[in-house]
Design an enzyme around this catalytic site. Sequence first.
Site, PDB file in Angstrom:
ATOM      1  N   ARG A 134       0.842  -1.195   0.000  1.00 22.57           N
ATOM      2  CA  ARG A 134       0.000   0.000   0.000  1.00 22.57           C
ATOM      3  C   ARG A 134       0.879   1.249   0.000  1.00 22.57           C
ATOM      4  NH1 ARG A 134      -5.224   1.544  -1.019  1.00 22.57           N
ATOM      5  NH2 ARG A 134      -6.213   2.676   0.678  1.00 22.57           N
ATOM      6  N   GLU A 182      -4.112   8.090  -3.936  1.00 24.51           N
ATOM      7  CA  GLU A 182      -4.534   7.183  -2.855  1.00 24.51           C
ATOM      8  C   GLU A 182      -4.748   7.882  -1.517  1.00 24.51           C
ATOM      9  OE1 GLU A 182      -6.021   3.812  -2.989  1.00 24.51           O
ATOM     10  OE2 GLU A 182      -4.291   3.807  -4.325  1.00 24.51           O
ATOM     11  N   GLY A 197     -13.826  -1.873  -6.702  1.00 23.89           N
ATOM     12  CA  GLY A 197     -15.147  -1.353  -6.326  1.00 23.89           C
ATOM     13  C   GLY A 197     -15.169  -0.582  -5.027  1.00 23.89           C
ATOM     14  N   THR A 205      -4.187  -0.817  -7.064  1.00 24.71           N
ATOM     15  CA  THR A 205      -5.045   0.318  -7.400  1.00 24.71           C
ATOM     16  C   THR A 205      -4.269   1.613  -7.551  1.00 24.71           C
ATOM     17  OG1 THR A 205      -7.011   1.546  -6.660  1.00 24.71           O
ATOM     18  CG2 THR A 205      -5.486   0.886  -4.949  1.00 24.71           C
ATOM     19  N   SER A 246      -7.866   0.801   3.428  1.00 17.64           N
ATOM     20  CA  SER A 246      -8.319   0.258   2.140  1.00 17.64           C
ATOM     21  C   SER A 246      -9.496  -0.681   2.350  1.00 17.64           C
ATOM     22  CB  SER A 246      -7.160  -0.503   1.505  1.00 17.64           C
ATOM     23  OG  SER A 246      -7.582  -1.200   0.370  1.00 17.64           O
ATOM     24  N   SER A 247     -10.206  -0.973   1.273  1.00 15.47           N
ATOM     25  CA  SER A 247     -11.247  -2.004   1.299  1.00 15.47           C
ATOM     26  C   SER A 247     -10.872  -3.197   0.436  1.00 15.47           C
ATOM     27  CB  SER A 247     -12.568  -1.435   0.773  1.00 15.47           C
ATOM     28  OG  SER A 247     -12.976  -0.348   1.551  1.00 15.47           O
ATOM     29  N   THR A 301      -9.827   0.156  -9.756  1.00 13.48           N
ATOM     30  CA  THR A 301      -8.908  -0.729  -9.047  1.00 13.48           C
ATOM     31  C   THR A 301      -8.964  -1.992  -9.879  1.00 13.48           C
ATOM     32  OG1 THR A 301      -9.379   0.199  -6.869  1.00 13.48           O
ATOM     33  CG2 THR A 301      -8.670  -2.071  -6.860  1.00 13.48           C
TER      34      THR A 301
HETATM   35  O1  DON Z   1      -7.980   0.873  -1.341  1.00 13.92           O
HETATM   36  C1  DON Z   1      -9.168   1.084  -1.550  1.00 13.92           C
HETATM   37  O2  DON Z   1     -10.056   0.518  -0.944  1.00 13.92           O
HETATM   38  C2  DON Z   1      -9.589   2.037  -2.656  1.00 13.92           C
HETATM   39  N1  DON Z   1      -8.526   2.971  -2.956  1.00 13.92           N
HETATM   40  C3  DON Z   1      -9.951   1.227  -3.840  1.00 13.92           C
HETATM   41  C4  DON Z   1     -10.563   2.052  -4.920  1.00 13.92           C
HETATM   42  C5  DON Z   1     -11.394   1.221  -5.783  1.00 13.92           C
HETATM   43  O3  DON Z   1     -11.569   0.047  -5.620  1.00 13.92           O
HETATM   44  C6  DON Z   1     -12.083   1.876  -6.850  1.00 13.92           C
HETATM   45  N2  DON Z   1     -12.574   0.863  -7.739  1.00 13.92           N
HETATM   46  N3  DON Z   1     -13.311   0.412  -8.339  1.00 13.92           N
END
Ligand code: DON
Length: 558
Positions: A95, A408, A461, A387, A440-441, A369
């Site tokens: 990350r 980010e 997502g 991502t 993050s997710s 992502t």
């Molecule tokens: O790390 C994360 O959770 C977000 N930066 C991810 C962004 C994301 O999944 C957008 N995508 N579809």
Amino acid sequence: MRLGALLLAICLASGGVSVAAPAPAQRLRGVVVSQERLASEAGAGVLREGGSAVDAAVATAFALAVVHPAAGNLGGGGFLLSRPTAGKASFIDFRETAPVAAHPRMWLKPDGTYDEARHHDSLASVGVPGTVAGLREAWKREGHLPWARLLKPAIQLAREGFVLTQNQAASLAEQLPAFARHAPTLAQFSRKGSPLRAGDRLVQRDLARTLTRLSKDWMDFYNGETARLMVRDMKANGGLIAAGDLRGYKPVMREPLRGAYHGFELLAAPPPSSGGQVLIEALNILEGYDFKGAGAGSPTAIHLASEALRRAFADRAQSLGDPGFNPDIPMARLLSKTYATELRATIRPDRASTSDPARFSWEADHPHTTHLSVLDREGNAVSLTYTLEESYGLKRIVPGAGFLLNNELGDFNAVPGLTDATGRIGTAPNLARPGQRPLSSMCPVILVKDGAVFMVSGSPGGRTIPATVLNTVLNAVDFGMDARAAVDAPRFHHQWLPNHIQVEASLPAVTQEALKALGHAIKEVPKQGCAQVILVHHGQAEGAADTKRWSDSGAAVE
Ligand code: DON
């Protein structure tokens, strides 16, 4: 041997699945599934030469940085979960980090009001990129082929170009106004300012040169010509990343989060991702129901899973952040079966519960992502999500280096102390501090049954990611679907606030009405996520790419 029961399998490269007649060999046929067929093919080529799952994942990730610039990247970060057949599962956290100049109030204007553009759309929102160091770490640990071999397909695709699909051309054209704010980016992704069209060749010479330098010396990214180009851009244009930030970047090896669901062992992403916590906590709650009996896509199943997600997401907001800055995350309790039992007792089968906006709220999600899944012939599995945060990240390349920067740091909370119903969270665990990683997710996951890999899954997502992965897990484990069906079934999501169930438009109207009758608000979206799944189903490996939202997604076999 452990894989004795597993037979040869074939997955189509078209995003579909087909299973060949079982062969006598007691080996799997390696599979790579990603959001671009060309990238999956780069990974499969590496498997054909005897590369490991990690080799294939690294080659696929570098190729995605060329052919899927919306999310594939050198300038972003992510998570790689590896489960080798022999040896210990590992999790590489690559990350992005906040630079030394970061601080919790960095998203405020001098008058104290929130500066959204600075938070999401400025060089200050760029985190120190982790992808190159993360992929290198994975290769160092579990790679077999030479490092330079893994970058070869990416270099070729950047130098010689590749023919744009309809999908890719449309995606680039949509971003043209954003690219136009920065001449070098516009030059790379357009034809002298006009949109590239399907059938045109996208050549990225600066990116090819950067990749060539990295193939000789990966450290060039952090302490060489590439670093110099990045820092020059930062200095000239108000960015915060300094040479010392790049030199100091280190991926972190972490223990994967572990869960158990109906006899399957789950390996998932630990903090600084919330993906594993949300997924495992929700599954623990659901394990206490006859979920299978409720039926796939039924109002009961969607109601119960949404209530489970609602609770898991509330805990996410309360407790999760970079563990380096939040040493007291109560993870053992959040993932315990006892806690799940307590939460289950608060769910009414016949009525939606409420979410308290005074407690938590959420920002909208951004649309990009990407995830890739690999299983090699020996059953080694890699699940990798990475991502740039938003689609094409900051929508700005590093001049002379040809790769897009992330934005980010937009994943940090905006205003310390301010949590309100407009979608802001200001809780302490996820504030920008020097070296901290934004929450993050992302949710790369591997499921294991009787000692062998059963499933590899993940998705983009934003905050919908753990729910998309949950959908694929429930489809495979509870409802016995094959990989194709598990990916194609209509998805749903709940994240505490906003207080509604998000459903894909393909969910039948009658089901949506039944959920409304239980007291749920429903928000329909065309598609949710882009899951890339491998399943070992009936003793055969099946790869299913998600073509619902991104038609280029594809599987490739060894
Ligand atoms: O790390 C994360 O959770 C977000 N930066 C991810 C962004 C994301 O999944 C957008 N995508 N579809």
